[in-house]
Design a protein around this motif. Sequence first.
Motif, PDB file in Angstrom:
ATOM      1  N   ILE A  17       0.838  -1.201   0.000  1.00 22.28           N
ATOM      2  CA  ILE A  17       0.000   0.000   0.000  1.00 22.28           C
ATOM      3  C   ILE A  17       0.872   1.249   0.000  1.00 22.28           C
TER       4      ILE A  17
ATOM      5  N   ARG B  70       2.351   1.815  -3.419  1.00 24.11           N
ATOM      6  CA  ARG B  70       1.389   2.391  -4.369  1.00 24.11           C
ATOM      7  C   ARG B  70       1.168   3.882  -4.108  1.00 24.11           C
ATOM      8  N   VAL B  71       1.067   4.246  -2.827  1.00 22.89           N
ATOM      9  CA  VAL B  71       0.849   5.650  -2.478  1.00 22.89           C
ATOM     10  C   VAL B  71       2.033   6.504  -2.923  1.00 22.89           C
TER      11      VAL B  71
END
Length: 233
Positions: free
Chosen positions: A25, A28-29
Motif C-alpha cells: 500500500i 502504491r501511495v
Amino acid sequence: MAKKRYRQAARRERRFFAQSSANPILIRVLGGIGAMAMGAGAYGQFASEAPEPLRGAPWLLAAGAALVGITVWFGTSGDPLVRVGDGGVGIDRGRIQRIPWYAVKSITWDAEKKAVVVQGREEGEAELTIRTRLKSQPQAAAWIVKEARERVPDVVNVPEDAALPEAIDDASDVVPMDALQVVGRRCAESNKAIAYEPDARICTRCERVYHKDFLPKTCECGASLSQLREKSA
C-alpha cells in the motif's frame, strides 16, 4: 511385430517471481504521489500557456522522478526468479542454473532466515545452493517442498511446523520446458554413454537417464520404470 517408439514425456515447470518485502500500500501511495508530481512538473515546465515555465516546475519534476525511482527500488526484490518443475529446482538470473531432482542432496529449513535451502549439483556438475525465502517467494518455497516430497522424499528435512503456505496451483505460473538432451549422457545403471536418442529412457520422477538395454525395474529414487520398457504393438 512392430514396436512402439519411446518418446519423452512432455516437461513443464513453474516460474516464481520474487515479491517485495515492502508494504504494497505504501509503495502504491508513494508511486502515485511521484507520478502526480512528475505530471505537474512536466506541465509547468513544458505545457503551460504562460510565457515562461512556472516557477519551481523543474524542482517538482525532479522530485517526482526521484520519488518514482525510490518506489521502484523498494517495490522490487533482488532475489532471482525461481523455477520448480520436472527439471528440478533452478534460479534464473538471465542464465538458468538448475539442480535436477536426482542431483539434490538435501532440502532443509533455515529457521533463522525463514527459507527453504536446496543443496545439490547443477547440470554442469558444480555444487549449487538455492535459498528461497518465505518473505519474497512463499509459493516457490511451498512448491519446492511439495514436489520434493513426491519425487525425492528421502532428501527432504523440512519440519511440518515450518509455516509454509499451501502450494497454490496457478496455471499462469506454468511454462513448457524443452525436451531433455540425452545424447552424450551416461546411463545411471551401467555408465554406458547414450549415443542415440531412442536408446535413452528417462525416469519421470527424478529424470535419471538410463540406456534401454540396462533399464532396471526401479529407479534409485524409488519410482517404477516398468512403463518405460518397450512393448510390442
